[in-house]
Design a protein around this motif. Structure first.
Motif: not given
Length: 432
Positions: A126-128, A70-81, A99-105
């Motif tokens: 949603d990035g908030s 396959y070929s692969i593509e990364l499609i921007h979905a959301q920013d955090f911070g 809970k699909d929340r993002v924890i950033i160290w």
């Protein structure tokens, strides 16, 4: 030489491989010559597989010049911070919880404290910004310098507080502190396998159990063998040994830098090191960076199978590595350390730089495109080892987590220099 059909997930025992090898030995040189003309310069297809690899049970071979399906593509979905709420300085890692929340160290270099302040920030889908986990300190639920962070599907958040030498656990229900377990109280410390060794690191599995690494004093190794004795055992969060035989993987080579005693001990990753990664099913994957060889162990630490591509990295230039180091040392220092440890300088650079296993058991392997290049070519393998796709990413855009068809990495705001996490949707397409 013909390799087994990877689509059939065919394995080769050592005896069977020897038979195939004898039959095809006359064609091996021709195969290598033809294959090497169709691969990038930073990859060398080898014509002599090391004996220790040939002897592995349940070994699956693939061609070094394999073409991805396959070929692969990364499609921007959301920013955090990205909006600076709160402000992020340098992101060391991020994980996605149940809970699909993002924890950033993140590390705050401008806090005015040393060691620098470590922060754990939680973001909604949603990035908030959602909340902060714990804070800097020595009290219950507080922490100093962190080493690792992980989440489990059951809702636990685990991270190792190196300053206070304890494992902290939080809940994803409200991100409140639950428990701490000091390293010194782990019962595993009395196990004969780690007697005389010191605690080094820990990796959390999806079931909440911990693969703990005990290692020989690095100063002792630097003045002797060059590679510290290293043992791995599986424990629960309270430090009790589980049904898991001790494992040993070769660590990175260490040597004494050219400074006054006691002086720093430095790692030489170009000599090779072991990379570990867990699947969601708690299988352990290991890779020795000098070989494109990936071994799989089950949840009890029992060897299951191995994947091998007969490739090596580009030719090693010792002078380049000594000049690139932030700590002063020269080629003579390395040669003396190797002689003392009775080791040889490898002829090639590592072929593997990093490895991630996603939630669909695909294995993502970072292949350096050269020591000068600022990019990795990520090889995405099926669980069977078959090459699915290749993806080129900058070295400063690491893969932190892959979950539910999304990849999490980071970017730098060119105007402010601050960093933020980016979520990408992964799309595979049939190659034309």
């Amino acid at each position: 030489m013909k390799y087994p059909d990877s689509k059939k997930n065919q394995t080769i025992s050592y005896m069977k491989f020897r038979q195939v090898l004898l039959i095809n030995i006359l064609f091996w040189f021709f195969f290598v010559q033809c294959s090497s003309n169709s691969v990038p310069e930073f990859i060398h297809i080898i014509d002599e597989v090391p004996q220790n690899i040939l002897e592995l049970e349940k070994l699956v071979f693939f061609q070094g010049d394999s073409k991805p399906i396959y070929s692969i593509e990364l499609i921007h979905a959301q920013d955090f911070g990205a909006k600076g709420e709160p402000h992020l300085t340098q992101i060391l890692n991020c994980v996605v919880d149940n809970k699909d929340r993002v924890i950033i160290w993140d590390i705050d270099f401008f806090s005015g404290s040393f060691p620098f302040t470590n922060n754990l920030f939680v973001y909604n889908t949603d990035g908030s910004y959602h909340t902060q986990i714990g804070r800097s300190g020595r009290g219950p639920g507080e922490f100093g310098n962190l080493i690792s962070i992980a989440t489990t599907t059951s809702g636990g958040i685990f991270f190792l507080d190196n300053t206070n030498q304890r494992l902290n656990i939080y809940s994803t229900n409200d991100y409140s502190f639950e428990q701490s377990f000091p390293v010194e109280q782990w019962r595993i410390r009395s196990h004969k396998a780690v007697k005389g060794l010191g605690f080094a690191n820990i990796q959390t599995r999806n079931d909440g159990n911990q693969l703990v690494n005990y290692r020989e004093n690095v100063y002792k190794a630097a003045f002797g063998t060059g590679r510290p004795i290293s043992k791995y055992l599986l424990i629960d969060k309270e430090g009790n040994l589980l049904n898991f035989e001790p494992l040993s993987f070769p660590p990175v080579f260490t040597m004494k830098a050219r400074t006054e005693l006691p002086g720093p001990v430095i790692d030489l990753p170009f000599m090779g090191k072991t990379i570990l990664a867990f699947s969601d099913e708690n299988d352990l994957y290991t890779a020795w960076t000098q070989d494109f060889l990936i071994k799989r162990y089950d949840a009890n630490g029992v060897y299951q199978s191995a994947i091998y591509y007969p490739m090596k990295g580009g030719s090693l230039d010792l002078n380049h590595h000594t000049k690139a180091s932030k700590i002063r040392y020269n080629e003579s220092d390395v040669i003396k350390a190797l002689e003392r440890a009775e080791e040889k300088l490898p002829e090639t650079n590592p072929i593997i730089a990093d490895m991630v296993v996603d939630d669909e058991n695909r294995i993502w392997v970072a292949v350096p495109m050269s020591v000068q290049s600022e990019e990795y070519e990520w090889w995405i393998l099926a669980e069977s080892g078959e090459l699915l796709a290749k993806l080129i990413l900058p070295k400063d855009q690491p893969i932190y987590d892959i979950k539910d068809g999304y990849l999490y990495s980071k970017k730098v705001n060119e105007e402010t220099g601050s960093e933020y996490v980016v979520k990408y949707k992964i799309e595979f397409k049939e190659r034309e």
